[in-house]
Design an enzyme around this catalytic site. Structure first.
Site, PDB file in Angstrom:
ATOM      1  N   SER A   1       0.834  -1.194   0.000  1.00 52.18           N
ATOM      2  CA  SER A   1       0.000   0.000   0.000  1.00 52.18           C
ATOM      3  C   SER A   1       0.872   1.249   0.000  1.00 52.18           C
ATOM      4  CB  SER A   1      -0.875  -0.054   1.254  1.00 52.18           C
ATOM      5  OG  SER A   1      -1.978   0.778   1.124  1.00 52.18           O
TER       6      SER A   1
ATOM      7  N   CYS B   1      -2.922   9.743  26.584  1.00 52.79           N
ATOM      8  CA  CYS B   1      -1.880   9.619  27.587  1.00 52.79           C
ATOM      9  C   CYS B   1      -0.719   8.819  27.008  1.00 52.79           C
ATOM     10  CB  CYS B   1      -2.464   8.939  28.826  1.00 52.79           C
ATOM     11  SG  CYS B   1      -1.389   9.144  30.216  1.00 52.79           S
ATOM     12  N   GLU B   2      -0.030   9.423  26.066  1.00 50.63           N
ATOM     13  CA  GLU B   2       0.992   8.703  25.306  1.00 50.63           C
ATOM     14  C   GLU B   2       1.884   9.746  24.626  1.00 50.63           C
ATOM     15  OE1 GLU B   2       0.200   5.188  24.899  1.00 50.63           O
ATOM     16  OE2 GLU B   2       1.857   4.708  23.571  1.00 50.63           O
TER      17      GLU B   2
HETATM   18  C1  LIG Z   1      -5.790  -7.413  -0.805  1.00 45.71           C
HETATM   19  C2  LIG Z   1      -5.828  -5.929  -0.743  1.00 45.71           C
HETATM   20  N1  LIG Z   1      -6.434  -5.263  -1.752  1.00 45.71           N
HETATM   21  C3  LIG Z   1      -6.512  -3.920  -1.747  1.00 45.71           C
HETATM   22  C4  LIG Z   1      -5.950  -3.174  -0.724  1.00 45.71           C
HETATM   23  C5  LIG Z   1      -6.092  -1.698  -0.797  1.00 45.71           C
HETATM   24  O1  LIG Z   1      -4.917  -1.027  -0.723  1.00 45.71           O
HETATM   25  P1  LIG Z   1      -4.897   0.549  -0.926  1.00 45.71           P
HETATM   26  O2  LIG Z   1      -5.858   1.141   0.020  1.00 45.71           O
HETATM   27  O3  LIG Z   1      -3.500   0.916  -0.606  1.00 45.71           O
HETATM   28  O4  LIG Z   1      -5.259   0.823  -2.346  1.00 45.71           O
HETATM   29  C6  LIG Z   1      -5.303  -3.829   0.326  1.00 45.71           C
HETATM   30  C7  LIG Z   1      -4.614  -3.074   1.386  1.00 45.71           C
HETATM   31  O5  LIG Z   1      -3.407  -2.908   1.344  1.00 45.71           O
HETATM   32  C8  LIG Z   1      -5.261  -5.240   0.317  1.00 45.71           C
HETATM   33  O6  LIG Z   1      -4.681  -5.896   1.312  1.00 45.71           O
HETATM   34  N1  LIG Z   2      -3.623   0.328   7.022  1.00 43.04           N
HETATM   35  C1  LIG Z   2      -2.517   0.657   6.186  1.00 43.04           C
HETATM   36  C2  LIG Z   2      -2.499  -0.015   4.871  1.00 43.04           C
HETATM   37  C3  LIG Z   2      -2.756  -1.486   4.907  1.00 43.04           C
HETATM   38  C4  LIG Z   2      -3.858  -1.728   4.007  1.00 43.04           C
HETATM   39  C5  LIG Z   2      -4.497  -3.045   4.068  1.00 43.04           C
HETATM   40  N2  LIG Z   2      -3.779  -4.164   3.504  1.00 43.04           N
HETATM   41  C6  LIG Z   2      -2.328   2.157   6.088  1.00 43.04           C
HETATM   42  O1  LIG Z   2      -2.873   2.885   6.831  1.00 43.04           O
HETATM   43  O2  LIG Z   2      -1.594   2.643   5.293  1.00 43.04           O
END
Ligand SMILES: Cc1ncc(COP(=O)(O)O)c(C=O)c1O
Ligand SMILES: N[C@@H](CCCC[NH3+])C(=O)O
Length: 463
Positions: free
Chosen positions: A240, A391-392
Site C-alpha cells: 500500500s 496519555c501517550e
Molecule cells: C488485498 C488488498 N487489496 C486492496 C488493498 C487496498 O490497498 P490501498 O488502500 O492501498 O489501495 C489492500 C490493502 O493494502 C489489500 O490488502
Molecule cells: N492500514 C494501512 C495499509 C494497509 C492496508 C491493508 N492491507 C495504512 O494505513 O496505510
C-alpha cells in the site's frame, strides 16, 4: 514570536524528514490543491475553509469536533476516474480503507465493485445494497462462519489465502451444493517500496500462497483437481501507498508466468486476473502520486505484452484501490485546546482528538500536513507539532508543520488526506469515543457515521 520561526529552522531540518512545506507569512494559509478534496477552498471574505460551499465553522458548530469531513463530490469523481481509466477492467473499492453504508450506496451508483475482508465489512456491504456478485472477500484467516455467510449471500469471488481455507470452503461447497467462485492470492516476492508494515508481497509475511515455494501452483492444482470450487483466477497485491509502478510490473510478469504454468500443466486458462490496490496518494507536498489513467495504462500494457509473449489470452483484469479513492476525499477537523512552547525545540499544538482517530503517524511514521481552518492569519509561521489528547508521548498527528504564530486555543485545525485507514483504524484508547463522519455536498452537510458517545462505551461494560 514563538520559539521556532520558519527561516531560522530551515537549515536545522535539512537532511531530516522536515516539514512538508516551508511556509512564509504569505502562504501559511495556502491550500495546496493536491492535498485537499476538490470542493475545499478558503472563503475570500472570512478566510475560513469551506467544503462544497459550507463553512467549517458552521460544520463544527453543528456536528462538533473532532470530525471526519467527507467531500462527496470528490469521492464520486475519484470513483469515476478509476473506472474510466481502467476501461473494461473491474474496479473493486477496498472497503478496509473506509466503509459505511452511505459509501456503499455511492459505490453502487458509481458502478464500482467492492472488496471486503471480514464478516463485518460484508455485513455493511450487504446493508448498503451492493449486489453480492459485485463483492470480493479477502482475508488470511476467514472463519467458517464468514465463508458460509459469503457463500450463502452469493459473493462474486472469494480470494483464498491458505490450504486450510481451501479445505473449509470445499466442505461448505459440498454441504450446500453451491460452487463458490474463487481466486488464489499469490505472494509474488516483490519488495514494494513502502513501509514494512504495509508491504504484502515479500516472502516473509502472512498473506497468500508463495509463488517461489510452489504453494500457489499446488493450490491451483488442488482446486482444479477437486472440481468443487470454480477457480476464476490469480490475485496479487504487493502493498500500500506505492508510487512506483515497477513493483506492479514485476508482480504482473511473475503472476502471468504462473498463469502460463497452470495452462501448461492443467490445460486451463484462468479467465480473470487481479493486480490488487496500493496506489499512493499525496499526504504532503513532497508526495507525487501517479494519475489513475497513467497507472491503468501501464498495468494494462504490461499485462497485454506479457500475455502475448506467453501465448495466453488476456484475462479479464481487476484492481482494488482503496486509499487512492477515499484518502484525499476527507480531512479531519479538530479544535485546538492548548498551545505549548517548548523553548528552543518547537511548539506543541494539542487538539481534541489524536492517535485514536488517526493511528497512522504513530504506527507507520506517516507524514501529514495541517492548517488553521476557521480563519486566515498574517502572522509569521512557526514550526509546530500537532498532538492529540491521549496519555501517550507518541500521540502525534502531524510531526512537523508550519502554523501561524498566533495559533491558539479555540482555533479549528484541519488535517487533509485522512479518508483512508483513519476512521477504519480508529480506537477507543483512553475511552475516547470515535468521531463522526460528516458528508458535505451541494451546500449541505449530513452525518453518515454518527459520533460515538461515552454512553456507547459504558454500555459495553457488563460486569
Ligand atoms: C488485498 C488488498 N487489496 C486492496 C488493498 C487496498 O490497498 P490501498 O488502500 O492501498 O489501495 C489492500 C490493502 O493494502 C489489500 O490488502
Ligand atoms: N492500514 C494501512 C495499509 C494497509 C492496508 C491493508 N492491507 C495504512 O494505513 O496505510
Amino acid at each position: 514570536m514563538r520559539a521556532h520561526e520558519a527561516g531560522a529552522l530551515h537549515a536545522d531540518l535539512g537532511g531530516s524528514r522536515g516539514p512538508s512545506w516551508l511556509r512564509t507569512p504569505g502562504d501559511v494559509n495556502a491550500l495546496v490543491p493536491i492535498l485537499w478534496p476538490k470542493t475545499v477552498k478558503r472563503d475570500d471574505l472570512t478566510g475560513a475553509i469551506t467544503v462544497a460551499g459550507v463553512d467549517v465553522n458552521k460544520i463544527a458548530e453543528q456536528h462538533g469536533t473532532p470530525a471526519y469531513i467527507f467531500d462527496e463530490a470528490d469521492f464520486r469523481e475519484r470513483c469515476r476516474r478509476f473506472k474510466e481509466a481502467f476501461g473494461g477492467a473491474d474496479v473493486y473499492y477496498a472497503g478496509k480503507a473506509f466503509i459505511a453504508t452511505a459509501i456503499v450506496r455511492i459505490l453502487v451508483e458509481e458502478g464500482l465493485f467492492l472488496d471486503v475482508c471480514t464478516g463485518g465489512e460484508l455485513a455493511v456491504a450487504l446493508q448498503g445494497g451492493m449486489p453480492p456478485e459485485r463483492l470480493g472477500l479477502h482475508g488470511n484467516n476467514k472463519s467458517t462462519s464468514e465463508l458460509s455467510r459469503a457463500v450463502e449471500a452469493g459473493v462474486g469471488r472469494i480470494v483464498v489465502d491458505s490450504f486450510d481455507e481451501i479445505d473449509r470452503l470445499t466442505r461448505i461447497a459440498r454441504d450446500t451444493g453451491k460452487t463458490p467462485k474463487v481466486m488464489i492470492r499469490v505472494t509474488v516476492g516483490v519488495e514494494a517500496h513502502t513501509h514494512e508494515y504495509i508491504a504484502t508481497a515479500h516472502e516473509d509475511q502472512k498473506f497468500g500462497f508463495s509463488l517461489a515455494g510452489g504453494a500457489a501452483e499446488r493450490a491451483a492444482e488442488r482446486i482444479l483437481a477437486e472440481g468443487v470450487l470454480e477457480l476464476r483466477g490469480l490475485h496479487s497485491h504487493i502493498g500500500s501507498q506505492i508510487f512506483d509502478s515497477s513493483g506492479f510490473e514485476v508482480a504482473a510478469r511473475r503472476i502471468l508466468g504462473l498463469q502460463a504454468k497452470i495452462h501448461e500443466k492443467c490445460g486451463v486458462e484462468l479467465p480473470e486476473l487481479d493486480l490488487g490496490g496500493g496506489f499512493g496518494i499525496a499526504y504532503t507536498t513532497q508526495d507525487n502520486p501517479a494519475e489513475p489513467a497513467d497507472l491503468a495504462g501501464d498495468l494494462m500494457r504490461i499485462v497485454k505484452q506479457e500475455c502475448a509473449a506467453l501465448h495466453l489470452s488476456v484475462p479479464h483484469l481487476s484492481v482494488e484501490p482503496g486509499r487512492a479513492i477515499v484518502g484525499p476525499a476527507m480531512f479531519t477537523l479538530y479544535e485546538v485546546g492548548t498551545v505549548k512552547d517548548v523553548d528552543g525545540i518547537r511548539t506543541y499544538v494539542s487538539v481534541d482528538g489524536g492517535m485514536s482517530d488517526n493511528i497512522r503517524t504513530a504506527l507507520y511514521d506517516a507524514a501529514y500536513s495541517a492548517t488553521v481552518a476557521g480563519r486566515t492569519s498574517t502572522e509569521p509561521p512557526i514550526l509546530a507539532r500537532v498532538v492529540g489528547k491521549h496519555c501517550e508521548a507518541g500521540d502525534i498527528l502531524v510531526k512537523d508543520e508550519f502554523l501561524p504564530a498566533d495559533v491558539r486555543a479555540g482555533d479549528l485545525l484541519a488535517v487533509p488526506g485522512t479518508g483512508a485507514y483513519c476512521r477504519s483504524m480508529a480506537s477507543n484508547y483512553n475511552h475516547v469515543p470515535r468521531p463522526p463522519v460528516v458528508a458535505v455536498a451541494d451546500g449541505a452537510s449530513r452525518v453518515i457515521v454518527r459520533r460515538e458517545t461515552e454512553d456507547d462505551l459504558l454500555r459495553l461494560d457488563v460486569g
